[in-house]
Every structure is written in C-alpha cells, then in structure tokens.
Design an enzyme around this catalytic site. Structure first.
Site, short mmCIF file in Angstrom:
data_model
loop_
_atom_site.label_atom_id
_atom_site.label_comp_id
_atom_site.label_asym_id
_atom_site.label_seq_id
_atom_site.Cartn_x
_atom_site.Cartn_y
_atom_site.Cartn_z
N TYR A 93 0.83 -1.20 0.00
CA TYR A 93 0.00 0.00 0.00
C TYR A 93 0.87 1.26 0.00
O TYR A 93 0.67 2.17 -0.81
CB TYR A 93 -0.91 0.00 1.22
CG TYR A 93 -1.62 1.31 1.44
CD1 TYR A 93 -2.63 1.73 0.58
CD2 TYR A 93 -1.28 2.16 2.50
CE1 TYR A 93 -3.28 2.95 0.76
CE2 TYR A 93 -1.92 3.36 2.70
CZ TYR A 93 -2.92 3.75 1.83
OH TYR A 93 -3.56 4.96 2.01
N LYS B 250 1.14 4.19 -2.91
CA LYS B 250 0.87 5.62 -2.70
C LYS B 250 2.10 6.45 -3.09
O LYS B 250 1.96 7.55 -3.65
CB LYS B 250 0.49 5.87 -1.24
CG LYS B 250 -0.82 5.22 -0.80
CD LYS B 250 -2.01 5.71 -1.61
CE LYS B 250 -2.49 7.08 -1.16
NZ LYS B 250 -3.76 7.47 -1.84
#
Length: 299
Positions: free
Chosen positions: A125, A129
């Site tokens: 994750y 990002k």
C-alpha cells in the site's frame, strides 16, 4: 474530486459546498454524491475523466485502495490510476491545480518523519501511494500539484480505525503487533484533514510540494485506547502484544482482503508512525483527540 463517496470524501464535499464551491465527483457504479455533480467514471480505465475534468479549476484526488487481496490491485489503482488522472489533467489547455491525498505510509515508519526525509515505505500500500506521488512529480512541469500525506484519519463515519478500537475497548484488551515496547502514532481528525486539503488547493496559500499533516501530538498507543475508553465511559484497555510471526500467519490465513492482512501487519510491526510537528503547510489543527472522539463516538 475522486473518492467523494468515501469517508474523507463525504466530509470534504460538505466542507466545500458550505464554502460555496461547486463540486464534480468522479464516481463508479452509477452512485450519486449529495451536493455534487456526479460523473460516472473509473481511474483504472480512464473512463469519464474528460467529462469530470471539464471546466474545473481544482482537482482533489482522494480515491484509492486501502486493502486488497492481491497487492497488484494497489499499484493498478493508487499508482497507475493517479498517473492516468495526472495525464488527463495535464493535457487540458489550462491545467487545474491538483491535490493528491497520499499517506504517511508512503513516507514510511519512524518517529517525527519530516516531509524531506527519503521515502521508505514498508508495505505494498505504501509503495503504491508513493507511486502515485511519483506520477504527480513526473507531471510537475505541466501540472501544478500538491501532495498531502495524512497519518491515521478518524472522525464521524470512520469505517475502520475507530470501530476496531471500540471493539478492543469493549473486550478490555488492546492488541499491539510485534515486540513489547512503546508505540507512537500520529492522528488527524477528518475535519482537520479537510481544512488542510482545502488550504493545499489554494495557490495563494501553498507552493507546489509535499506536506505532512497531523494534529501536532505524538500519541502513545495505550493513550489512544484510554481516550477511546474515556469517551465511552469505560475502563482503559490493557495492551497485549501479539508476536509478529503469529500475526502474519493469521493474516495470511484469514485476512488477505480484510483490515488485518499481511500488508497491514507489515506496517504494524513497526512501533512508530509519526510526522514531525509544525509541517510546512500553513494550516493548524483545531480538533484535539478527546474532542474528536467525543464527537465521533457519542452520536
């Protein structure tokens, strides 16, 4: 706005419309956003982007995947989807100012992380990002853009963080993954994050760049649990440490697409996720943790 149907997005739409702004929301599945003009679309395919961008002077990009069974989904949406949005916005005759809501996960763990610290994400994750941030950077010569990295966001309507804490408080046990020892986290109330994003969207208030935002306090994990308990009128829970290998095995067995998945365990193994107080964004948080919890939990 992307992500207008989500937790932060719903609050931000209300903040913007209360200030008299007209909001266009890129939405999937024919969903409607109260207070906004809804345009069907998809960041993964690029459908609807041209229609959603028509006539706008600001873009706030909130949409993203926070948990997935397949790590490749993070990259497809959070990195490639952001790149697709940046390219579409940069191609306009007058490119709008873009605010990308990234995450402290893109910066990586540690105490008092500064905006200029080299990024060291530890999860799929976080890497996705950061990939979205790279997409913003690659379009910087054509698109004025600002990156905002919030830590844990909480408030009314919080779908994950507060419900898990409330459940822990009711059992009297507050789990912590990894070795015994202190854990520190930065937090931000959703209304403060909305005010920060609106500030970032104002070219007269901020320069293009990357900004960390938080409530200005480095919170200990046990203090967060105690504050939730106080808001509920209950006794503070006791911190229980779960060995990392056990937590990872359980996540791989049961939680691949849930809040407790291997990716989140990889983050939880690190005992500190805080940003340096007094970041460069010219905004100041207004909601303390006790105030925010009372407003979110006593409804």
């Amino acid at each position: 706005m992307t992500g207008a149907t989500g937790f932060v997005g719903g609050h931000l739409v209300r903040h913007l419309t209360a200030r008299g702004h007209e909001v266009t929301a890129l939405v999937r599945g024919g969903r409607d956003v109260p207070g906004a003009r809804s345009v069907p679309g998809d960041l993964v395919t690029g459908a609807g982007l041209a229609a959603a961008l028509r006539g706008v002077d600001r873009v706030v990009h909130l949409a993203g995947v926070t948990k997935a069974g397949d790590p490749r989904v993070y990259a497809a949406v959070n990195a490639a989807g952001t790149r697709r949005l940046c390219e579409a916005a940069a191609a306009l005759a007058v490119p709008p100012r873009l605010v990308y809501c990234s995450s402290l996960a893109a910066s990586g763990p540690g105490r008092r992380r500064h905006e200029d610290a080299p990024p060291e994400p530890v999860s799929a994750y976080g890497r996705s990002k950061l990939g979205g941030e790279w997409a913003v950077r690659d379009a910087a010569d054509r698109l004025p853009a600002v990156v905002v990295r919030p830590p844990i966001v909480y408030g009314p309507g919080d779908p994950e963080f507060l419900p898990r804490l409330v459940a822990a408080v009711r059992t009297g046990l507050l789990p912590a993954v990894g070795r015994p020892g202190p854990r520190h986290y930065s937090l931000i109330h959703v209304d403060d994050l909305c005010r920060a994003l609106i500030t970032a969207a104002d070219p007269g208030a901020t320069e293009v760049g990357t900004y960390h935002v938080c409530d200005g306090t480095e919170h200990r994990w046990e203090d967060i649990g105690a504050a939730v308990a106080a808001a509920l009128g209950r006794r503070a829970p006791r911190v229980v440490h779960i060995p990392g290998p056990l937590a990872m095995a359980a996540a791989r067995l049961f939680g691949r697409a849930s809040a407790l998945n291997p990716d989140k365990v990889a983050e939880a193994l690190h005992p500190a996720w805080t940003c340096a107080p007094g970041g460069r964004l010219p905004y100041r948080p207004a909601v303390t943790l006790p105030e925010g919890l009372r407003g979110a939990l006593n409804r």
